[in-house]
Design a protein around this motif. Sequence first.
Motif, PDB file in Angstrom:
ATOM      1  N   PRO A 175       0.198  -1.338   0.141  1.00  0.00           N
ATOM      2  CA  PRO A 175      -0.535  -0.031   0.021  1.00  0.00           C
ATOM      3  C   PRO A 175       0.874   1.456  -0.049  1.00  0.00           C
ATOM      4  CG  PRO A 175      -0.352  -1.076   2.010  1.00  0.00           C
ATOM      5  CD  PRO A 175       1.131  -2.197   0.916  1.00  0.00           C
ATOM      6  N   LEU A 176       0.403   1.961  -0.569  1.00  0.00           N
ATOM      7  CA  LEU A 176       1.108   3.747  -0.298  1.00  0.00           C
ATOM      8  C   LEU A 176       0.067   4.389   0.407  1.00  0.00           C
ATOM      9  CD1 LEU A 176       1.792   3.945  -4.704  1.00  0.00           C
ATOM     10  CD2 LEU A 176       3.327   3.093  -2.359  1.00  0.00           C
ATOM     11  N   PHE A 177       0.379   5.849   0.881  1.00  0.00           N
ATOM     12  CA  PHE A 177       0.052   6.959   1.591  1.00  0.00           C
ATOM     13  C   PHE A 177      -0.747   6.453   2.236  1.00  0.00           C
ATOM     14  CE2 PHE A 177       0.200   7.875  -2.926  1.00  0.00           C
ATOM     15  CZ  PHE A 177       1.566   8.297  -3.428  1.00  0.00           C
ATOM     16  N   GLU A 178      -0.527   5.364   3.567  1.00  0.00           N
ATOM     17  CA  GLU A 178      -1.188   4.811   4.645  1.00  0.00           C
ATOM     18  C   GLU A 178      -1.837   6.332   5.606  1.00  0.00           C
ATOM     19  OE1 GLU A 178      -1.107   0.603   5.472  1.00  0.00           O
ATOM     20  OE2 GLU A 178       1.155   1.077   4.933  1.00  0.00           O
ATOM     21  N   THR A 179      -0.269   7.153   5.409  1.00  0.00           N
ATOM     22  CA  THR A 179      -0.853   7.907   6.645  1.00  0.00           C
ATOM     23  C   THR A 179      -1.429   9.492   6.291  1.00  0.00           C
ATOM     24  OG1 THR A 179       0.839   9.262   5.746  1.00  0.00           O
ATOM     25  CG2 THR A 179       1.258   7.352   7.801  1.00  0.00           C
ATOM     26  N   GLU A 180      -2.290   8.664   4.281  1.00  0.00           N
ATOM     27  CA  GLU A 180      -2.665  10.358   4.066  1.00  0.00           C
ATOM     28  C   GLU A 180      -4.867   9.780   4.942  1.00  0.00           C
ATOM     29  OE1 GLU A 180      -1.884  13.016   3.595  1.00  0.00           O
ATOM     30  OE2 GLU A 180       0.175  11.308   4.546  1.00  0.00           O
ATOM     31  N   SER A 181      -5.369  10.679   4.522  1.00  0.00           N
ATOM     32  CA  SER A 181      -6.908  10.089   4.906  1.00  0.00           C
ATOM     33  C   SER A 181      -6.938  11.122   3.563  1.00  0.00           C
ATOM     34  CB  SER A 181      -7.572  11.478   5.787  1.00  0.00           C
ATOM     35  OG  SER A 181      -9.152  11.018   6.154  1.00  0.00           O
ATOM     36  N   LEU A 182      -7.889   9.928   2.658  1.00  0.00           N
ATOM     37  CA  LEU A 182      -8.220  10.085   1.348  1.00  0.00           C
ATOM     38  C   LEU A 182      -9.480  10.053   0.992  1.00  0.00           C
ATOM     39  CD1 LEU A 182      -5.117   9.028  -0.810  1.00  0.00           C
ATOM     40  CD2 LEU A 182      -5.373  11.435  -0.190  1.00  0.00           C
ATOM     41  N   LYS A 183     -10.184  10.590   2.402  1.00  0.00           N
ATOM     42  CA  LYS A 183     -12.441  10.312   2.291  1.00  0.00           C
ATOM     43  C   LYS A 183     -12.316  11.522   1.042  1.00  0.00           C
ATOM     44  CE  LYS A 183     -12.327   8.055   7.074  1.00  0.00           C
ATOM     45  NZ  LYS A 183     -12.443   8.172   7.901  1.00  0.00           N
ATOM     46  N   TRP A 184     -13.602  11.822   0.649  1.00  0.00           N
ATOM     47  CA  TRP A 184     -14.292  11.986  -0.047  1.00  0.00           C
ATOM     48  C   TRP A 184     -14.292  13.818   0.496  1.00  0.00           C
ATOM     49  CZ3 TRP A 184     -18.300  15.327  -0.146  1.00  0.00           C
ATOM     50  CH2 TRP A 184     -18.929  16.225  -1.463  1.00  0.00           C
ATOM     51  N   ALA A 202      -8.417  16.371   2.583  1.00  0.00           N
ATOM     52  CA  ALA A 202     -10.321  17.303   3.700  1.00  0.00           C
ATOM     53  C   ALA A 202      -9.900  17.163   4.380  1.00  0.00           C
ATOM     54  CB  ALA A 202     -11.109  16.941   2.778  1.00  0.00           C
ATOM     55  N   GLN A 203      -9.722  16.111   4.910  1.00  0.00           N
ATOM     56  CA  GLN A 203     -10.076  16.559   7.119  1.00  0.00           C
ATOM     57  C   GLN A 203      -9.048  17.306   7.608  1.00  0.00           C
ATOM     58  OE1 GLN A 203      -8.410  12.627   8.910  1.00  0.00           O
ATOM     59  NE2 GLN A 203      -8.894  13.070  10.790  1.00  0.00           N
ATOM     60  N   ASP A 204      -7.943  17.602   7.585  1.00  0.00           N
ATOM     61  CA  ASP A 204      -7.162  19.114   7.506  1.00  0.00           C
ATOM     62  C   ASP A 204      -6.775  19.664   7.087  1.00  0.00           C
ATOM     63  OD1 ASP A 204      -5.630  17.577   6.307  1.00  0.00           O
ATOM     64  OD2 ASP A 204      -3.587  16.200   7.809  1.00  0.00           O
ATOM     65  N   SER A 205      -7.541  19.694   5.408  1.00  0.00           N
ATOM     66  CA  SER A 205      -6.868  21.170   4.811  1.00  0.00           C
ATOM     67  C   SER A 205      -5.503  21.000   4.672  1.00  0.00           C
ATOM     68  CB  SER A 205      -7.559  21.984   4.705  1.00  0.00           C
ATOM     69  OG  SER A 205      -8.822  22.383   5.280  1.00  0.00           O
ATOM     70  N   ASP A 223      -2.865  25.365   4.003  1.00  0.00           N
ATOM     71  CA  ASP A 223      -4.136  26.529   4.195  1.00  0.00           C
ATOM     72  C   ASP A 223      -4.889  26.004   3.590  1.00  0.00           C
ATOM     73  OD1 ASP A 223      -4.568  28.887   3.707  1.00  0.00           O
ATOM     74  OD2 ASP A 223      -2.371  29.683   2.971  1.00  0.00           O
ATOM     75  N   LYS A 224      -6.446  25.871   4.182  1.00  0.00           N
ATOM     76  CA  LYS A 224      -7.368  26.590   4.721  1.00  0.00           C
ATOM     77  C   LYS A 224      -8.147  27.279   3.107  1.00  0.00           C
ATOM     78  CE  LYS A 224      -8.399  24.011   9.186  1.00  0.00           C
ATOM     79  NZ  LYS A 224      -9.402  24.567  10.339  1.00  0.00           N
ATOM     80  N   ASN A 225      -7.439  28.456   2.684  1.00  0.00           N
ATOM     81  CA  ASN A 225      -8.042  29.060   2.021  1.00  0.00           C
ATOM     82  C   ASN A 225      -7.086  28.453   0.620  1.00  0.00           C
ATOM     83  OD1 ASN A 225      -9.078  31.255   4.264  1.00  0.00           O
ATOM     84  ND2 ASN A 225      -6.765  31.898   4.225  1.00  0.00           N
ATOM     85  N   VAL A 226      -6.867  28.251   0.261  1.00  0.00           N
ATOM     86  CA  VAL A 226      -6.809  27.439  -0.963  1.00  0.00           C
ATOM     87  C   VAL A 226      -7.953  27.185  -2.041  1.00  0.00           C
ATOM     88  CG1 VAL A 226      -5.396  26.041  -2.787  1.00  0.00           C
ATOM     89  CG2 VAL A 226      -3.833  27.379  -0.663  1.00  0.00           C
ATOM     90  N   GLN A 227      -8.204  26.852  -2.594  1.00  0.00           N
ATOM     91  CA  GLN A 227      -8.699  26.427  -3.106  1.00  0.00           C
ATOM     92  C   GLN A 227      -8.958  25.251  -4.579  1.00  0.00           C
ATOM     93  OE1 GLN A 227     -12.923  27.164  -1.941  1.00  0.00           O
ATOM     94  NE2 GLN A 227     -11.439  28.014  -0.608  1.00  0.00           N
TER      95      GLN A 227
END
Length: 312
Positions: A175-184, A202-205, A223-227
Amino acid sequence: MEARRISATPRPCNGRRVVARKRPRQEAVISSVRKLQRREISSRRERSFAMNSAQERFRNIQLQEEFDTHDPKENNALLPYIRKRSKIIEIVAARDIVFALSQSGVCAAFSRVTNKRICFLNGSPDEVVRSLFYNKNNDSLITVSVYGSENFSALRCKTTRIEYIRRGTPDAGFPLFETESLKWPGFVEFDDVNGKVLTYSAQDSTYKVFDLKNYTLLYSISDKNVQEIKISPGIMLLIYTRTSSSIPLKILNIEDGTVLKFFNHLLHRNKKVDFIEQFNEKLLVKQDGENLQILDVRNFQLTEQFGISEVN
């Protein structure tokens, strides 16, 4: 090859594979003479010649081999939804192997040498493969999947060496990127041009950039301001939340994340932005009912394409 982004929204997956080869031509000389005659006597010579050329290009294509990802016996252990026959949505070629991904989420590997199926890549009954990416940097296949146990809402990435797949042992991958939360609405984006992988949690932007060669983390952008983030050769464009009269933009070096430019692009008030795209050093900005603006980010020279009110 442009970057490919896979978001975490679940989608369905099945199909059939066709490869083309040329067959021996009959009466090639006579055929060429007839084509020249039709071109010369046609009332619209150029159009006639172009049509005949197109026909000639495809006239010798024929069915060479047919593969099927649907196997009632093999698919019997899968979820009922995944067992259904459905169309092919992705085909990836890697050396002597062809991978076919169906809309229901079944992924199969076929050998170009034996013209037979090697194996299925679905590791568990509830796995739905969403997308495929051939990583030529280390000769491996990356599968991006969602699982029924997670309500099909979180992306899981796995890399498998082509050699393992050729042997019929796809479980040898990891597996790759197991530390990342890639939920919708998180996503993963593979950039073959720059050799990078971009993930968004999206959990921590937080956006993270990984090396496509060895999957090591290069840097993070929190950065939460990055769209939105758009990738071009050598650079990344960060699009921030717009104000009433402008939109903040930042250009980064994609290798190390250093800021190359930060500026505010002026906008027409109270008009929505249709799109912002970047092609190398050119920035394209289109607002509803306004002309297309082309900005050179090196010298900030602005060009407007008058009369372009809609871009398809």
